[in-house]
Motif scaffolding. Structure first.
Motif, PDB file in Angstrom:
ATOM      1  N   PRO A   1       0.707  -1.102  -0.307  1.00 19.43           N
ATOM      2  CA  PRO A   1      -0.240  -0.385   0.206  1.00 19.43           C
ATOM      3  C   PRO A   1       0.937   1.338   0.646  1.00 19.43           C
ATOM      4  N   ALA A   2       0.472   2.359  -0.347  1.00 24.85           N
ATOM      5  CA  ALA A   2       0.863   3.377  -0.096  1.00 24.85           C
ATOM      6  C   ALA A   2       1.229   4.000   1.536  1.00 24.85           C
ATOM      7  N   PHE A   3       2.658   4.727   1.408  1.00 23.86           N
ATOM      8  CA  PHE A   3       2.737   4.905   2.712  1.00 23.86           C
ATOM      9  C   PHE A   3       1.967   5.845   3.411  1.00 23.86           C
ATOM     10  N   SER A   4       1.580   5.924   4.709  1.00 25.14           N
ATOM     11  CA  SER A   4       0.974   6.514   5.257  1.00 25.14           C
ATOM     12  C   SER A   4       1.296   7.180   7.004  1.00 25.14           C
ATOM     13  N   TYR A   5       1.028   8.260   6.672  1.00 26.86           N
ATOM     14  CA  TYR A   5       1.305   9.216   8.375  1.00 26.86           C
ATOM     15  C   TYR A   5       0.566   9.131   9.389  1.00 26.86           C
ATOM     16  N   TYR A   6      -0.529   7.963   8.975  1.00 24.72           N
ATOM     17  CA  TYR A   6      -1.621   7.326  10.100  1.00 24.72           C
ATOM     18  C   TYR A   6      -2.534   8.721  10.672  1.00 24.72           C
ATOM     19  N   GLY A   7      -2.370  10.035   9.846  1.00 29.88           N
ATOM     20  CA  GLY A   7      -3.175  10.946  10.812  1.00 29.88           C
ATOM     21  C   GLY A   7      -2.287  12.125  11.126  1.00 29.88           C
ATOM     22  N   SER A   8      -0.766  11.863  11.452  1.00 27.27           N
ATOM     23  CA  SER A   8      -0.027  12.485  12.040  1.00 27.27           C
ATOM     24  C   SER A   8       1.357  12.901  11.737  1.00 27.27           C
ATOM     25  N   ARG A   9       1.801  13.779   9.985  1.00 26.09           N
ATOM     26  CA  ARG A   9       2.647  14.147   9.914  1.00 26.09           C
ATOM     27  C   ARG A   9       3.394  14.663  10.659  1.00 26.09           C
ATOM     28  N   GLY A  10       4.828  13.951  11.013  1.00 28.84           N
ATOM     29  CA  GLY A  10       5.610  15.144  10.998  1.00 28.84           C
ATOM     30  C   GLY A  10       5.912  14.705  12.164  1.00 28.84           C
ATOM     31  N   ASN A  11       5.415  13.853  12.575  1.00 28.59           N
ATOM     32  CA  ASN A  11       6.064  13.018  14.158  1.00 28.59           C
ATOM     33  C   ASN A  11       6.038  11.202  14.141  1.00 28.59           C
ATOM     34  N   GLN A  12       7.601  11.423  14.810  1.00 29.94           N
ATOM     35  CA  GLN A  12       8.217  10.070  15.358  1.00 29.94           C
ATOM     36  C   GLN A  12       7.148   9.006  15.611  1.00 29.94           C
ATOM     37  N   LYS A  13       6.946   7.360  15.176  1.00 29.34           N
ATOM     38  CA  LYS A  13       6.322   6.902  15.662  1.00 29.34           C
ATOM     39  C   LYS A  13       7.172   5.378  16.242  1.00 29.34           C
ATOM     40  N   ILE A  14       6.962   4.043  17.364  1.00 32.26           N
ATOM     41  CA  ILE A  14       7.513   2.754  16.656  1.00 32.26           C
ATOM     42  C   ILE A  14       6.634   2.639  16.588  1.00 32.26           C
ATOM     43  N   PHE A  15       6.182   1.795  15.276  1.00 37.77           N
ATOM     44  CA  PHE A  15       5.319   0.606  14.966  1.00 37.77           C
ATOM     45  C   PHE A  15       5.968  -1.235  15.998  1.00 37.77           C
ATOM     46  N   SER A  16       4.911  -0.714  16.129  1.00 39.09           N
ATOM     47  CA  SER A  16       5.096  -2.650  16.490  1.00 39.09           C
ATOM     48  C   SER A  16       4.343  -3.640  16.471  1.00 39.09           C
ATOM     49  N   MET A  17       2.688  -3.493  16.095  1.00 38.22           N
ATOM     50  CA  MET A  17       2.176  -4.935  15.232  1.00 38.22           C
ATOM     51  C   MET A  17       1.224  -3.934  13.975  1.00 38.22           C
ATOM     52  N   CYS A  18       1.047  -5.454  12.496  1.00 39.16           N
ATOM     53  CA  CYS A  18       0.488  -5.411  12.692  1.00 39.16           C
ATOM     54  C   CYS A  18      -0.361  -5.938  12.073  1.00 39.16           C
ATOM     55  N   ARG A  19      -2.062  -5.759  11.509  1.00 37.97           N
ATOM     56  CA  ARG A  19      -2.903  -6.801  10.914  1.00 37.97           C
ATOM     57  C   ARG A  19      -3.385  -6.818   9.460  1.00 37.97           C
ATOM     58  N   PRO A  20      -3.386  -8.024   8.283  1.00 42.37           N
ATOM     59  CA  PRO A  20      -4.016  -7.323   7.662  1.00 42.37           C
ATOM     60  C   PRO A  20      -5.334  -8.291   7.103  1.00 42.37           C
ATOM     61  N   HIS A  21      -6.489  -7.400   6.918  1.00 41.60           N
ATOM     62  CA  HIS A  21      -7.315  -8.537   6.841  1.00 41.60           C
ATOM     63  C   HIS A  21      -7.822  -9.162   5.437  1.00 41.60           C
ATOM     64  N   PHE A  22      -8.222  -9.967   5.875  1.00 44.75           N
ATOM     65  CA  PHE A  22      -8.615 -11.299   4.499  1.00 44.75           C
ATOM     66  C   PHE A  22      -9.897 -11.914   4.241  1.00 44.75           C
ATOM     67  N   SER A  23     -10.635 -11.669   3.725  1.00 45.34           N
ATOM     68  CA  SER A  23     -11.189 -12.776   3.417  1.00 45.34           C
ATOM     69  C   SER A  23     -11.424 -13.546   2.241  1.00 45.34           C
ATOM     70  N   SER A  24     -10.919 -15.372   2.722  1.00 43.37           N
ATOM     71  CA  SER A  24     -10.906 -16.311   2.026  1.00 43.37           C
ATOM     72  C   SER A  24     -11.254 -17.897   2.792  1.00 43.37           C
ATOM     73  N   ASN A  25     -11.499 -18.797   1.574  1.00 42.62           N
ATOM     74  CA  ASN A  25     -11.727 -19.948   1.794  1.00 42.62           C
ATOM     75  C   ASN A  25     -10.669 -20.974   2.272  1.00 42.62           C
ATOM     76  N   GLY A  26      -9.680 -20.179   2.991  1.00 44.87           N
ATOM     77  CA  GLY A  26      -8.414 -21.409   3.420  1.00 44.87           C
ATOM     78  C   GLY A  26      -8.026 -20.730   3.999  1.00 44.87           C
ATOM     79  N   VAL A  27      -6.834 -21.150   4.676  1.00 37.31           N
ATOM     80  CA  VAL A  27      -5.762 -19.846   5.590  1.00 37.31           C
ATOM     81  C   VAL A  27      -4.719 -19.268   4.611  1.00 37.31           C
ATOM     82  N   PRO A  28      -4.965 -17.960   4.366  1.00 32.99           N
ATOM     83  CA  PRO A  28      -3.644 -17.238   3.822  1.00 32.99           C
ATOM     84  C   PRO A  28      -2.100 -17.229   4.274  1.00 32.99           C
TER      85      PRO A  28
END
Length: 512
Positions: free
Chosen positions: A399-426
């Motif tokens: 995806p495109a880069f995101s400032y997550y509504g806080s441009r200019g501020n440093q962030k310590i990223f820790s978790m990401c959760r993709p959302h899928f719809s699938s008939n299996g285990v992606p």
């Protein structure tokens, strides 16, 4: 109860989260990374942007084998009662209608790069074929016929189109086109010279009939595209009669790529050029420079231009509209053995890239999409199943880069959760790109697994049929930066998969 010694008003939230929807506006190879809207993607490989989600593309399956080596022409004969799929490779033309082994129906041809058009007369429905080396031929549904064409050197005819109930021809290395009498597939070929209109020289690359109102009729426009990027338009139905043939205009477009550079999409004509894929209806009213922003391929313009510069001389450039899939395919040959496709959703204009489909040519047959392989003499049915003829489909979403509504501020990223719809285990891997970095996951699972039974695979009355389920698992990531983009990469050969959004958790730092 409020404790008198604790001031809760001074406590701050330690973690912040945000949800970003799927990049349904598609692949963006035009905007700067710092200014790209969040609903675009920097990469979208083998993932198609639909209206509300981004879906891993369908696979392909072998349809016909034994077609020589490289299949360079694939075309449908569409008669009133009979439909056949014909292919050409080397010096042979095959009937590839039935699944299995193709049948040779014509031999001794100089090359397999045919331009074709369906044309009907009182004598029947004919598939007219020319290749610039052999005399033109036509297929009547059961056999090939070599028509008698006088007045020209028949073996010089390299392109053909139907316009106003006539067949029109392009000659090799010439600014003169030819045409037959009305509703004829043989006879004396008259000629018409447009050299005086072409200030850039060159030769006619391709011709077409432009049905601007959506239906064939007397107001259809004849279009000739030259090798130097001049587009000459005429109205009328008889080039020999000045009262029935008038010049509409001469326009500058980019230099066309290949003989198969023009594709009819609805009432429009789309031309593949070195400046991108352009729609004549939107491009011609404006000048060439301003037209870049109006090009059909504007969202991927930088990549399209790069590919045109690098691979324009390689055979295999072709576009095809696939109504059943709501997309158009632009085949980009990277070599004589490898190709990729730039694919546009014709409902939304969103782009993506398909890889792993090494096609030299494409065709519709009974509304389904097929391609001829660059090597191996195989014809494949595309948009079919969940694997590439048994092999896995590798996919990437960045995806495109995101400032997550806080441009200019440093962030310590820790978790990401993709959302899928699938008939299996992606099964997938995620790596975090920070501040416009470019990192791909180093660990990618071999394949996804299926939750339940698959149709035509599992045992009837013993397996439960798989239904799409929502999968959303938190993945540990780490990085410090102002903005981020998770590269999500996986592979599958059994499951269907749709990506709908991703969530991100970070701790807010100070402004820099």
């Amino acid at each position: 109860m409020h404790h008198p010694l604790i001031d809760n008003s001074k406590r701050s939230q330690t973690s912040t989260s945000a949800s970003v929807p799927a990049p349904v506006r598609g692949w963006n190879a035009r905007d700067s990374l710092a200014n790209m809207p969040e609903d675009f993607a920097i990469e979208l490989d083998n993932v198609f942007p639909n209206l509300t989600s981004c879906d891993v593309r369908s696979g392909f399956a072998s349809h016909s084998t034994g077609n020589g080596s490289a299949v360079e022409t694939l075309v449908e004969y569409a008669g009133p009662l009979t439909r056949k799929l014909l292919s050409a490779a080397g010096s042979v033309i095959y009937d590839s209608t039935a699944a299995g082994a193709s049948t040779s129906i014509a031999t001794g041809k100089a090359n397999a790069r045919w331009q074709t058009v369906m044309f009907g007369t009182s004598g029947g429905s004919f598939l007219f074929m020319v290749n610039g080396a052999d005399a033109p031929i036509y297929y009547n549904g059961s056999a090939f016929v070599t028509p008698t064409l006088s007045g020209v050197t028949a073996t010089d005819i390299v392109h053909v189109a139907a316009h106003q109930r006539r067949l029109f021809f392009v000659f090799k290395n010439s600014l003169t086109f030819g045409y037959l009498p009305v509703v004829s597939v043989a006879g004396t070929v008259s000629t018409f010279d447009i050299g005086g209109l072409c200030r850039k020289g060159g030769y006619i690359q391709a011709i077409a009939s432009w049905t601007r109102d959506g239906g064939s009729g007397p107001d259809d426009i004849f279009v000739a595209v030259t090798s130097e990027g001049e587009c000459i338009l005429y109205s009328g139905n008889d080039p020999s009669d000045a009262d029935a043939w008038s010049l509409v205009g001469v326009f500058n477009i980019g230099k066309p790529i290949g003989r198969r550079c023009v594709e009819k999409v609805g009432s429009d004509l789309v031309v593949t050029t070195q400046d991108g894929a352009i729609s004549l209806s939107t491009f011609l009213p404006i000048d060439q420079v301003a037209g870049f922003s109006k090009a059909m391929s504007t969202n991927i313009q930088n990549q399209f231009l790069k590919s045109a510069r690098a691979y324009a001389s390689v055979f295999g450039w072709q576009s095809i509209h696939y109504p059943q899939g709501s997309y158009s395919v632009f085949n980009i040959p990277l070599s004589t053995a490898v190709s990729e496709q730039y694919v546009v959703n014709t409902q939304t204009g969103a782009w993506c890239k398909f890889t792993g489909q090494n096609a030299a040519c494409w065709s519709l047959f009974n509304g389904d999409l097929y391609f001829g392989a660059q090597v191996g003499g195989v014809i494949y049915k595309a948009d079919n199943g969940t694997s590439d003829d048994g092999a896995t489909i590798d996919w990437t979403i960045r995806p495109a880069f995101s400032y997550y509504g806080s441009r200019g501020n440093q962030k310590i990223f820790s978790m990401c959760r993709p959302h899928f719809s699938s008939n299996g285990v992606p099964l997938f891997a995620v790596d975090l790109n920070l501040n416009f970095s470019d990192i791909n996951p180093t660990s990618v699972p071999s394949a996804a697994t299926v939750r339940e039974g698959l149709w035509d695979v599992s045992t009837w009355d013993e397996s439960y049929w798989a239904e799409a389920a929502t999968i959303a698992d938190w993945i540990t990531v780490y990085g410090i930066g102002e903005c981020a983009s998770p590269t999500i990469r996986g592979t599958t050969d059994l499951t269907t998969m749709s990506f709908t959004a991703y969530d991100m958790i970070w701790q807010q730092g100070n402004a820099l």
